[in-house]
Enzyme design. Structure first.
Site, short mmCIF file in Angstrom:
data_model
loop_
_atom_site.label_atom_id
_atom_site.label_comp_id
_atom_site.label_asym_id
_atom_site.label_seq_id
_atom_site.Cartn_x
_atom_site.Cartn_y
_atom_site.Cartn_z
N TYR A 143 -0.47 -6.63 3.44
CA TYR A 143 0.34 -5.71 2.63
C TYR A 143 1.67 -6.37 2.25
O TYR A 143 2.02 -6.46 1.07
CB TYR A 143 0.57 -4.44 3.44
N LYS A 147 2.61 -7.79 -1.52
CA LYS A 147 3.71 -7.19 -2.28
C LYS A 147 4.75 -8.24 -2.65
O LYS A 147 5.37 -8.17 -3.71
CB LYS A 147 4.38 -6.07 -1.47
N PHE A 189 2.79 13.41 12.72
CA PHE A 189 3.61 14.29 13.57
C PHE A 189 3.50 15.75 13.11
O PHE A 189 3.40 16.66 13.93
CB PHE A 189 5.08 13.85 13.57
N GLN A 207 12.30 2.53 17.77
CA GLN A 207 12.35 1.93 16.42
C GLN A 207 12.86 2.97 15.44
O GLN A 207 12.69 4.18 15.66
CB GLN A 207 10.96 1.40 16.01
P1 NAD Z 1 -1.28 6.28 -1.56
O1 NAD Z 1 -2.25 5.54 -0.70
O2 NAD Z 1 -1.23 7.76 -1.46
O3 NAD Z 1 -1.51 5.91 -3.09
C1 NAD Z 1 -2.04 4.68 -3.52
C2 NAD Z 1 -3.01 4.97 -4.65
O4 NAD Z 1 -3.55 3.72 -5.14
C3 NAD Z 1 -4.23 5.81 -4.19
O5 NAD Z 1 -4.48 6.84 -5.10
C4 NAD Z 1 -5.37 4.79 -4.17
O6 NAD Z 1 -6.65 5.38 -4.37
C5 NAD Z 1 -4.96 3.85 -5.29
N1 NAD Z 1 -5.54 2.51 -5.16
C6 NAD Z 1 -5.59 1.72 -4.06
N2 NAD Z 1 -6.19 0.56 -4.35
C7 NAD Z 1 -6.52 0.61 -5.67
C8 NAD Z 1 -7.17 -0.29 -6.55
N3 NAD Z 1 -7.62 -1.49 -6.14
N4 NAD Z 1 -7.36 0.10 -7.84
C9 NAD Z 1 -6.94 1.31 -8.28
N5 NAD Z 1 -6.32 2.21 -7.48
C10 NAD Z 1 -6.12 1.85 -6.19
O7 NAD Z 1 0.16 5.64 -1.26
P2 NAD Z 1 1.60 6.05 -1.80
O8 NAD Z 1 2.42 6.35 -0.62
O9 NAD Z 1 1.49 7.03 -2.90
O10 NAD Z 1 2.10 4.65 -2.37
C11 NAD Z 1 2.14 4.36 -3.75
C12 NAD Z 1 2.77 2.99 -3.97
O11 NAD Z 1 4.09 2.97 -3.45
C13 NAD Z 1 2.02 1.86 -3.27
O12 NAD Z 1 2.03 0.71 -4.11
C14 NAD Z 1 2.85 1.60 -2.04
O13 NAD Z 1 2.73 0.27 -1.59
C15 NAD Z 1 4.24 1.92 -2.53
N6 NAD Z 1 5.13 2.30 -1.41
C16 NAD Z 1 5.02 3.52 -0.82
C17 NAD Z 1 5.86 3.85 0.25
C18 NAD Z 1 5.81 5.19 0.92
O14 NAD Z 1 6.59 5.42 1.85
N7 NAD Z 1 5.00 6.12 0.53
C19 NAD Z 1 6.79 2.90 0.72
C20 NAD Z 1 6.84 1.67 0.10
C21 NAD Z 1 6.02 1.37 -0.97
N1 UDP Z 2 4.49 5.93 14.36
C1 UDP Z 2 4.44 6.64 15.54
N2 UDP Z 2 3.40 7.53 15.71
C2 UDP Z 2 2.47 7.76 14.74
C3 UDP Z 2 2.55 7.03 13.53
C4 UDP Z 2 3.58 6.11 13.38
O1 UDP Z 2 5.27 6.48 16.43
O2 UDP Z 2 1.58 8.59 14.97
C5 UDP Z 2 5.61 4.98 14.18
C6 UDP Z 2 5.20 3.58 13.76
O3 UDP Z 2 4.91 2.79 14.88
C7 UDP Z 2 6.43 3.11 13.00
C8 UDP Z 2 7.00 4.39 12.38
O4 UDP Z 2 6.43 5.46 13.12
O5 UDP Z 2 7.37 2.57 13.90
C9 UDP Z 2 6.65 4.55 10.90
O6 UDP Z 2 5.26 4.36 10.76
P1 UDP Z 2 4.51 4.55 9.38
O7 UDP Z 2 3.10 4.08 9.59
O8 UDP Z 2 4.72 5.92 8.86
O9 UDP Z 2 5.28 3.58 8.38
P2 UDP Z 2 5.79 2.06 8.45
O10 UDP Z 2 5.61 1.50 9.83
O11 UDP Z 2 4.96 1.35 7.45
O12 UDP Z 2 7.21 2.18 8.09
#
Ligand code: NAD
Ligand code: UDP
Length: 311
Positions: A143, A147, A189, A207
Site C-alpha cells: 500500500y 502510493k 470499535f 499509538q
Molecule cells: P474504500 O476501500 O472504501 O474505497 C476504495 C474503492 O476503490 C472501492 O470502491 C473499491 O472497490 C475500489 N477499487 C479498489 N481496487 C480497484 C481497482 N483495481 N479498480 C477499480 N476500483 C477499485 O476506501 P476509502 O477509504 O474510500 O479510500 C479511497 C481512497 O482514499 C483510496 O485511494 C485510499 O488509499 C485513500 N485514502 C483513504 C484514507 C481513509 O482514511 N479512508 C486515508 C488515506 C488515503
Molecule cells: N486498531 C485497533 N483495533 C482495531 C483496529 C485497529 O487497535 O480493531 C488500531 C491499529 O493497530 C492502528 C489504529 O487502530 O494503530 C488505526 O488502524 P486503522 O486500520 O484504522 O488505520 P491505519 O493503521 O491504516 O491508520
C-alpha cells in the site's frame, strides 16, 4: 463539468460522487467493487447525470472527462493485504492508466495519496516536506510504496507531459458508508460497541491517530481540485490527535455500551504516531476541518446502527 471518480462506490468516493452531482456536475463512477458497495451509490442511480461503470483501473479505458479523481485502491489494512500484489498493481498501473487518460483528453487529475507515505514517522506532526520512514519489504509496503510510486508518476507525467495534476495526502478519515467488514479502527470499535462485544485495542493502545470526518475531507478535495496553480502534495486531515485506547473509551461513552476493552497483538509496522500538519492546506486552500469528533462520531454511530438494524 464531467468528472470521473475511480473507486466511486467506496467510502470516500461515494460521498464525492454525491457532492459533485449536488454541485451540478456530470459524474462517471468507475469501480471494480472489490471493497466498494452498490448500496453506497444506489440512491444516485436515478440521476441522469450519473453513470456507473464496472471496470478495473489496472486496465486502460478511454472516457471523455474534464476531471479525474483517482481514488481506486483498497484502503484498510486487511483488504489491501488480502492480495498485496494486486494492491501495488492498482496503485501503480491505475495511476499510469489514469494519467494516460488525463494526458489524452487533457483532463485535470487528482491522486488520492495517503499519510502512509510518511510510514512510521520520525517527524511529528508530519509536514509535506518530510520524506517519510517507510519499510519497503513489510506487510504494509504494498500500500505505502504503491502510493509513493503513484505520487512519483503524477510528478513525472506533470514534468514530462505537462499533465495538470493535484496530489492530496489523506489522513485517517471516517464516516457513513465505511464498510462494516473493513477492519479499520472506527468501524471495528463502533460495531463492537453497538453489539456489546469486546473492543479490540491492538498493542497497548498508546499509538496515536487523528480522525477527520468525511464531509470535511470532501470539501478539501474539491478545493484542491479547483485551486489554480497549486499541485501539492497537500495534507488533508484533522490534527485532533488521540491515542487508540482513549478513542476506544470515547466510543464506549458515546454509544453507552457495556463493552470492555481487550488488548490484542499489535500488527507489524503499525505507525506509532500520526498527526497532519495542515499549515499548507490552510494557507493555499483556506481549508481546515470544521466537524468536531463527537459530532462526526455520532453521525457514524447512527449510520452503523441503521446498517445493523437493516440486517
Ligand atoms: P474504500 O476501500 O472504501 O474505497 C476504495 C474503492 O476503490 C472501492 O470502491 C473499491 O472497490 C475500489 N477499487 C479498489 N481496487 C480497484 C481497482 N483495481 N479498480 C477499480 N476500483 C477499485 O476506501 P476509502 O477509504 O474510500 O479510500 C479511497 C481512497 O482514499 C483510496 O485511494 C485510499 O488509499 C485513500 N485514502 C483513504 C484514507 C481513509 O482514511 N479512508 C486515508 C488515506 C488515503
Ligand atoms: N486498531 C485497533 N483495533 C482495531 C483496529 C485497529 O487497535 O480493531 C488500531 C491499529 O493497530 C492502528 C489504529 O487502530 O494503530 C488505526 O488502524 P486503522 O486500520 O484504522 O488505520 P491505519 O493503521 O491504516 O491508520
Amino acid at each position: 463539468m464531467r468528472a470521473l471518480v475511480t473507486g466511486g462506490a467506496g467510502f470516500i468516493g461515494s460521498h464525492l460522487c454525491e457532492r459533485l452531482l449536488k454541485d451540478g456536475h456530470e459524474v462517471i463512477c468507475l469501480d471494480n467493487f472489490f471493497t466498494g458497495n452498490k448500496r453506497n451509490i444506489a440512491h444516485l442511480l436515478d440521476d441522469r447525470r450519473f453513470e456507473l461503470i464496472r471496470h478495473d483501473v489496472t486496465e486502460p479505458i478511454l472516457l471523455e472527462v474534464d476531471r479525474i479523481f483517482n481514488l481506486a485502491c483498497p484502503a484498510s489494512p486487511i483488504h489491501y493485504q488480502y492480495n498485496p500484489v494486486k494492491t501495488t498493481k492498482t496503485s501503480v498501473m491505475g495511476a499510469i492508466n489514469m494519467l494516460g487518460l488525463a494526458k489524452r483528453v487533457r483532463a485535470r487529475i487528482l491522486q488520492a495519496s495517503t499519510s502512509e507515505v510518511y510510514g512510521d514517522p520520525q517527524v511529528h506532526p508530519q509536514p509535506e516536506s518530510y520524506w517519510g520512514n517507510v519499510n519497503t519489504i513489510g506487510i504494509r509496503s504494498c500500500y505505502d510504496e504503491g502510493k509513493r510510486v503513484a505520487e512519483t508518476l503524477m510528478m513525472d507525467y506533470h514534468r514530462q507531459n505537462k499533465v495538470d495534476i493535484r496530489i492530496i495526502r489523506i489522513f485517517n478519515t471516517y464516516g457513513p458508508n465505511m464498510a462494516e467488514n473493513d477492519g479499520r479502527v472506527v468501524s471495528n470499535f463502533i460495531l463492537q460497541a453497538l453489539k456489546g462485544e469486546d473492543i479490540t485495542v491492538y498493542g497497548k493502545g498508546e499509538q496515536t491517530r487523528s480522525f477527520c470526518f468525511v464531509s470535511d475531507l470532501i470539501e478539501g478535495i474539491l478545493k484542491m481540485m479547483e485551486c489554480p496553480g497549486f499541485i501539492g502534495p497537500v495534507n488533508l486531515g484533522n490534527p485532533n490527535e488521540t491515542t487508540i485506547v482513549d478513542f476506544a473509551k470515547k466510543i464506549i461513552a458515546l454509544t453507552g455500551s457495556s463493552s470492555r476493552i481487550i488488548y490484542n497483538p499489535l500488527p507489524a509496522d503499525d505507525p506509532k504516531q500520526r498527526q497532519p500538519d495542515i499549515t499548507l492546506a490552510k494557507e493555499k486552500l483556506g481549508w481546515e476541518p470544521k466537524v468536531q469528533v463527537d459530532e462526526g462520531l455520532k453521525k457514524t454511530i447512527e449510520y452503523f446502527s441503521s446498517v445493523l438494524s437493516a440486517g
